[in-house]
Design a protein around this motif. Sequence first.
Motif, short mmCIF file in Angstrom:
data_model
loop_
_atom_site.label_atom_id
_atom_site.label_comp_id
_atom_site.label_asym_id
_atom_site.label_seq_id
_atom_site.Cartn_x
_atom_site.Cartn_y
_atom_site.Cartn_z
N ILE A 528 0.84 -1.21 0.00
CA ILE A 528 0.00 0.00 0.00
C ILE A 528 0.87 1.26 0.00
O ILE A 528 0.60 2.21 -0.75
CB ILE A 528 -0.94 -0.03 1.21
CG1 ILE A 528 -2.00 -1.12 1.03
CG2 ILE A 528 -1.62 1.31 1.41
CD1 ILE A 528 -2.93 -1.29 2.21
N LEU A 529 1.92 1.30 0.82
CA LEU A 529 2.79 2.47 0.85
C LEU A 529 3.52 2.66 -0.48
O LEU A 529 3.71 3.80 -0.94
CB LEU A 529 3.79 2.35 1.99
CG LEU A 529 3.19 2.39 3.40
CD1 LEU A 529 4.27 2.18 4.45
CD2 LEU A 529 2.48 3.70 3.64
N ALA A 530 3.93 1.55 -1.09
CA ALA A 530 4.59 1.66 -2.39
C ALA A 530 3.63 2.18 -3.45
O ALA A 530 4.00 3.03 -4.28
CB ALA A 530 5.15 0.30 -2.80
N ALA A 531 2.40 1.72 -3.43
CA ALA A 531 1.41 2.19 -4.40
C ALA A 531 1.12 3.67 -4.19
O ALA A 531 0.99 4.44 -5.15
CB ALA A 531 0.13 1.37 -4.28
N ALA A 533 3.21 5.90 -2.94
CA ALA A 533 4.39 6.65 -3.36
C ALA A 533 4.48 6.74 -4.88
O ALA A 533 4.88 7.77 -5.43
CB ALA A 533 5.65 6.01 -2.78
N ILE A 534 4.12 5.67 -5.57
CA ILE A 534 4.22 5.67 -7.03
C ILE A 534 3.25 6.67 -7.64
O ILE A 534 3.59 7.43 -8.56
CB ILE A 534 3.97 4.25 -7.58
CG1 ILE A 534 5.19 3.36 -7.30
CG2 ILE A 534 3.66 4.27 -9.07
CD1 ILE A 534 5.02 1.95 -7.73
N HIS A 535 2.05 6.72 -7.11
CA HIS A 535 0.99 7.52 -7.73
C HIS A 535 0.77 8.84 -7.01
O HIS A 535 -0.26 9.50 -7.24
CB HIS A 535 -0.31 6.72 -7.75
CG HIS A 535 -0.17 5.40 -8.47
ND1 HIS A 535 0.10 5.31 -9.81
CD2 HIS A 535 -0.22 4.13 -8.01
CE1 HIS A 535 0.18 4.03 -10.16
NE2 HIS A 535 0.00 3.30 -9.08
N ASN A 536 1.71 9.24 -6.11
CA ASN A 536 1.64 10.55 -5.45
C ASN A 536 0.31 10.74 -4.73
O ASN A 536 -0.34 11.80 -4.83
CB ASN A 536 1.86 11.68 -6.45
CG ASN A 536 3.26 11.70 -7.02
OD1 ASN A 536 4.19 11.28 -6.34
ND2 ASN A 536 3.39 12.14 -8.25
N ILE A 537 -0.12 9.73 -4.02
CA ILE A 537 -1.36 9.81 -3.25
C ILE A 537 -0.96 10.13 -1.80
O ILE A 537 -0.47 9.26 -1.08
CB ILE A 537 -2.16 8.50 -3.31
CG1 ILE A 537 -2.49 8.16 -4.77
CG2 ILE A 537 -3.43 8.61 -2.50
CD1 ILE A 537 -3.14 6.82 -4.94
N PHE A 538 -1.16 11.38 -1.40
CA PHE A 538 -0.76 11.82 -0.07
C PHE A 538 -1.96 12.13 0.82
O PHE A 538 -1.79 12.36 2.01
CB PHE A 538 0.13 13.07 -0.17
CG PHE A 538 1.40 12.83 -0.92
CD1 PHE A 538 2.46 12.17 -0.33
CD2 PHE A 538 1.53 13.24 -2.24
CE1 PHE A 538 3.63 11.93 -1.02
CE2 PHE A 538 2.70 13.01 -2.94
CZ PHE A 538 3.76 12.35 -2.34
N ARG A 539 -3.15 12.20 0.26
CA ARG A 539 -4.31 12.52 1.07
C ARG A 539 -4.74 11.29 1.87
O ARG A 539 -4.80 10.19 1.34
CB ARG A 539 -5.46 12.98 0.16
CG ARG A 539 -6.69 13.45 0.93
CD ARG A 539 -7.74 13.97 -0.03
NE ARG A 539 -8.21 12.90 -0.90
CZ ARG A 539 -9.20 12.07 -0.58
NH1 ARG A 539 -9.81 12.18 0.58
NH2 ARG A 539 -9.60 11.14 -1.41
N MET A 540 -5.02 11.51 3.16
CA MET A 540 -5.45 10.44 4.04
C MET A 540 -6.69 10.90 4.82
O MET A 540 -6.83 12.09 5.14
CB MET A 540 -4.35 10.06 5.03
CG MET A 540 -3.12 9.45 4.39
SD MET A 540 -1.88 9.00 5.61
CE MET A 540 -1.37 10.62 6.15
N THR A 541 -7.57 9.96 5.09
CA THR A 541 -8.80 10.25 5.83
C THR A 541 -8.55 10.04 7.31
O THR A 541 -8.20 8.94 7.73
CB THR A 541 -9.95 9.35 5.36
OG1 THR A 541 -10.14 9.53 3.95
CG2 THR A 541 -11.24 9.70 6.09
N GLU A 542 -8.72 11.11 8.09
CA GLU A 542 -8.52 11.02 9.53
C GLU A 542 -9.82 10.61 10.22
O GLU A 542 -10.89 11.11 9.89
CB GLU A 542 -8.04 12.35 10.09
CG GLU A 542 -7.68 12.29 11.57
CD GLU A 542 -7.01 13.55 12.06
OE1 GLU A 542 -7.60 14.21 12.94
OE2 GLU A 542 -5.93 13.88 11.56
N SER A 543 -9.73 9.70 11.15
CA SER A 543 -10.89 9.19 11.86
C SER A 543 -10.51 8.94 13.31
O SER A 543 -9.33 8.98 13.69
CB SER A 543 -11.41 7.89 11.22
OG SER A 543 -11.73 8.06 9.86
N HIS A 544 -11.53 8.68 14.11
CA HIS A 544 -11.35 8.26 15.50
C HIS A 544 -11.66 6.76 15.58
O HIS A 544 -12.75 6.33 15.23
CB HIS A 544 -12.27 9.03 16.44
CG HIS A 544 -11.87 10.46 16.61
ND1 HIS A 544 -12.64 11.39 17.27
CD2 HIS A 544 -10.77 11.13 16.18
CE1 HIS A 544 -12.02 12.55 17.26
NE2 HIS A 544 -10.89 12.42 16.60
#
Length: 711
Positions: A528-531, A533-544
């Motif tokens: 998942i981290l490699a994918a 990094a390859i596709h410049n996906i930096f947005r993450m959903t923050e949750s509790h």
Amino acid sequence: MPGIEKLPIEETLEDSPQTRSLLGVFEEDATAISSYSHQLFQAMQRIYDAENELSAATHLTSKLLKDYEKQRFPLGGDDEVMNSTLQQFAKVIDELSSWHAVLSTQLADAMMFPITQFKERDLKEILTLKEVFQIASSDHDMAINRYSRLSKKRDNEKVKSEVMEDVYTSRKKQHQTMMHYFTALNTLQYKKKVALLEPLLGYMQAQISFFKLGSENLTQQWEDFLNNIGTSVQNVRREMEGEVDIMQQTIQDLEQASDLLYMPDPDPNKIPIDRTLTRKAGYLNMRNKTSLVTSTWDRQYFFTQGGNLMSQCRGDVAGGLVLDLDNCSVMAVDCEDRRFCFQITSFDGKKVAVLQAESRKDCEEWIATINNISKRIYLSENPEEIAARVNQSALEAVTPSPSFQQRQESLRSSTQNRPKSSRASSQSSLGSESPALSSLSLDSLVAPETPIQFDIISPVSEEHSGQAKGATQGRFVTTNPFGESGNSQSQDGEDSILHQLFIVRFLGSMEVKATENTDVIYDTMRQILAARAIHNIFRMTESHLLVTCECLKLIDPQTQVTRLRFPLSSVVLCASHQENKRLFGFVLQTAGGKVDGRPITVCYIFESNNDGEKICDSVGLAKQIAFHSEMDRRATEKQKELDKAKEKQQEELTKQKQIEKQDLEEQSRLIAASSWANPTAADGQFLVLSNSQSEDSDAGEEGRKKGESEA
């Protein structure tokens, strides 16, 4: 002294009202003198304190001037003329300090001592005598009143003698006190003049002595020295004014020339780009990775020094090495929705720096400068001419590369005509683009036919997509916009023993096959981290993340809506990353839905602000509590079943006893009835069964049947 009124001492014994009236005038005068003397004393005390302070201040000034040559000023240098001049001043000021000390001593003796004596001795004496006189006068009046009330009878001779003795004593005391009091008040008129004139005389004599001492020691030589110093000061002032005029003119010229440079992104047509530079300096933003998927930007001052790129923060004494620019490569890039970014890669490819300039002009000049340094043009004799020859190559280097969004648009257009594969069932942000992602070398990182979900599905979209599908897959329970769960368990975790809340960010999830050990979680993290990094996906959903003894919940921190709910019984594995402890994941085994005869297992990966091991420990604790609760529940149910069986057996025994009792009663009635119908016995008596015998027979029969039933 003529003109000074006096109190008549010879009239003190008579103590007439006229004498008392004149005494009141003298007392008012003494009070006024006391008030005025106190004010004068405070003024003279200020003079004395100021003289002491002046003496101490001049002495400190002299000491500081002497220590000037020991100081180390960063820009001062060793100025021998300044040092010698200040040493001469220190000598004179030190001598002045000693004169001020002498003047302070003279003021203490000639000015402060007389006024202090008058205030502390004479005026206090007047106040003391006044109090004693008032007491004596009061005692005399009381004695006279007692004497006046004496009776005419002769038997009061003893009392009369005592009263007369008291009158004699009080009158004598009043007379003596009054005479001393009048004397002190008369003397005060003379002491007042002395106390006012003597301190002033001492002050003037001390000042005259001080001025004479200065005139004798400050000779013509010092006057010439001071004149020379004054001339030097005027020359320095004129030189400073000339320098200020030059700097003001420079400021005006720079303001006119720099007007276009105040804009952060000036027009390249007005300010041309210089591509022949071999040295450059300025502020840039540098990207620093804080984790595997997040980064920050730091503003620092960068400059080139030979073949090296250096950076320096504000407050640092010197710069530090960032990259070796020899044989490096540089190009403009798009990075995290920021403009004017370029990337420098070292010659061996092991070190990469991503920088952001303030303008397009600055960005292209940095790229051109680094290209020139990379080709070692700065080592030639005429670097500008050689840089102009390679200008064309520099222009090619600054051509922007296609952005990630442009690549995605082209990939979408190429995949619209393709048939939907089995991976289209994933509702992720990249699930619909998985065929295109495979063309971007994602197949080398993720197993085929295994989509990666990079985002959490909102509850509204999941409901509209169909709740039946979510129930059959069993991967998660959807929720409505009001924060209620889609199934009947709307209050999960309210009665739970464990409630722990963690802030997490969802990185992704994917289906896995093995659930034997934690290697499957580590492998999923890597993919998942490699994918990302390859596709410049930096947005993450923050949750509790809420951990209870029944389930795991992902809750929206703003709306408190439950995004996902995982039953705790379906969590089979949970582990954190071995190196980056903030990463953790867990494997969820769904109850419904099977593929190739095995249940579907999905691995979810998160990033937390806390230690991932704590979250895993919390999940393990929740499972232990749930296990013990389940065991207790089963033991309770089993005990209830045993109690019900015992109660049922007891009811059956009770019913059987009642039936047997009824049978025995029926038999006893039949026996009694038959005994009446039989003939008499041989001895002529009737055979009658007594009640006790009947009861014994009933009890024996009942005991026998009870033993048989128990057997």
